[in-house]
Design a protein around this motif. Sequence first.
Motif, PDB file in Angstrom:
ATOM      1  N   THR A 103       4.794  11.294  -0.725  1.00  0.00           N
ATOM      2  CA  THR A 103       5.011  10.398  -1.866  1.00  0.00           C
ATOM      3  C   THR A 103       6.191  10.897  -2.684  1.00  0.00           C
ATOM      4  OG1 THR A 103       3.421  11.614  -3.226  1.00  0.00           O
ATOM      5  CG2 THR A 103       2.591   9.726  -2.005  1.00  0.00           C
TER       6      THR A 103
ATOM      7  N   TYR B 298      -0.568  12.498  -2.401  1.00  0.00           N
ATOM      8  CA  TYR B 298      -0.430  12.614  -0.949  1.00  0.00           C
ATOM      9  C   TYR B 298       0.930  13.169  -0.553  1.00  0.00           C
ATOM     10  CZ  TYR B 298      -4.586   9.661  -0.325  1.00  0.00           C
ATOM     11  OH  TYR B 298      -5.850   9.156  -0.324  1.00  0.00           O
TER      12      TYR B 298
ATOM     13  N   MET C 156      -0.442   3.128  -5.526  1.00  0.00           N
ATOM     14  CA  MET C 156       0.273   4.397  -5.363  1.00  0.00           C
ATOM     15  C   MET C 156      -0.600   5.564  -5.778  1.00  0.00           C
ATOM     16  SD  MET C 156       3.045   4.109  -8.480  1.00  0.00           S
ATOM     17  CE  MET C 156       3.667   5.752  -8.257  1.00  0.00           C
ATOM     18  N   ASN C 157      -0.350   6.697  -5.141  1.00  0.00           N
ATOM     19  CA  ASN C 157      -1.076   7.931  -5.396  1.00  0.00           C
ATOM     20  C   ASN C 157      -0.079   9.067  -5.246  1.00  0.00           C
ATOM     21  OD1 ASN C 157      -2.625  10.264  -5.252  1.00  0.00           O
ATOM     22  ND2 ASN C 157      -4.250   9.326  -4.052  1.00  0.00           N
TER      23      ASN C 157
ATOM     24  N   ASP D  39       0.829  -1.212   0.000  1.00  0.00           N
ATOM     25  CA  ASP D  39       0.000   0.000   0.000  1.00  0.00           C
ATOM     26  C   ASP D  39       0.863   1.260   0.000  1.00  0.00           C
ATOM     27  OD1 ASP D  39      -2.425   1.311  -0.035  1.00  0.00           O
ATOM     28  OD2 ASP D  39      -2.625   1.338   2.137  1.00  0.00           O
ATOM     29  N   GLU D  40       0.528   2.197  -0.917  1.00  0.00           N
ATOM     30  CA  GLU D  40       1.281   3.449  -1.086  1.00  0.00           C
ATOM     31  C   GLU D  40       2.773   3.155  -1.231  1.00  0.00           C
ATOM     32  OE1 GLU D  40      -0.214   5.973  -1.832  1.00  0.00           O
ATOM     33  OE2 GLU D  40      -2.230   5.717  -1.055  1.00  0.00           O
TER      34      GLU D  40
END
Length: 305
Positions: free
Chosen positions: A183, A180, A176-177, A133-134
Amino acid sequence: MEILEFLKQENISDKIISEIKSFRSFYKLEAEDERRIPKDSYLYYGKEIWEEAATAIIAGENILLDGPKATGKNVLAQNLAMAFARPQWDISLYINTDASSLIGSDTFENGEVKLRKGPILNCAVKGGFGVLDEINMAKNESLAVLHAVLDFRRTIDLPGYDRINLHEATRFIGTMNYGYAGTREMNEALASRFMVLHMPVISAENLQKLIKDKYPTLKPEYISQFATLFDEIRKKCEGGEISTRSLDLRGLISCIGMMKKGLGVTKALEMGLINKCFDEYERQLVLDIVSARLPESLSGESIFS
């Protein structure tokens, strides 16, 4: 709804569904690992993304789900584990993640040194689906330990222990984003080890399906209203008028759940969406969007049949 029945309903290719069934029947699980298969989840609506993701999994690839907030990355990851009937490990990555927290470290037990397995190692041995996650929040140095896990070698070399080969059913799903804080640009060497899917914004039609699936007794006119409301908030975010704090799909679904329990519609939306804007001007803009569509006096019970 059973996940394979859902895939048929979404008109997923018969060949892909057949391959998923073959995967499930070929890779058996120990009884103790079955508890890690996700049992209760929202459903991801999107035929093309489903077919691309499932085909990559069937072909033995790891996948990376890239997209903005509220596009269903984690929902799809969980749905894939459900569809393929694999135990799931959720591996949250952050700036202080290191190799030992991912793979494992030595611990002292019963008078001797033993390996305490981390989530990556457990997932690798059990043939699970590991959700990273992320993934672009972690330091590149810590993720370097994943290179041999994610490429054709499919091994983990543990200093002082044997080389461990991954179970054939093991897959990793990264999310992934870039929006935020914290990141960063993904390491090219790591990115090359994934098949990448860019997750689209959920359509109004699919959002209505999602709401109806979760709350089948919600009156159709309010299913449409909530989907349109969410779309209007998204447009405000895309136009730079407000931040993405109130663009919270989980929050919207939870709001409807509180309405079903008797809370007023506006009060529920305040708790789940509006109050996530901590700037007063921004909060008022979101409140105005809600007020234009739903009267403040509307009770929660009245929107359900």
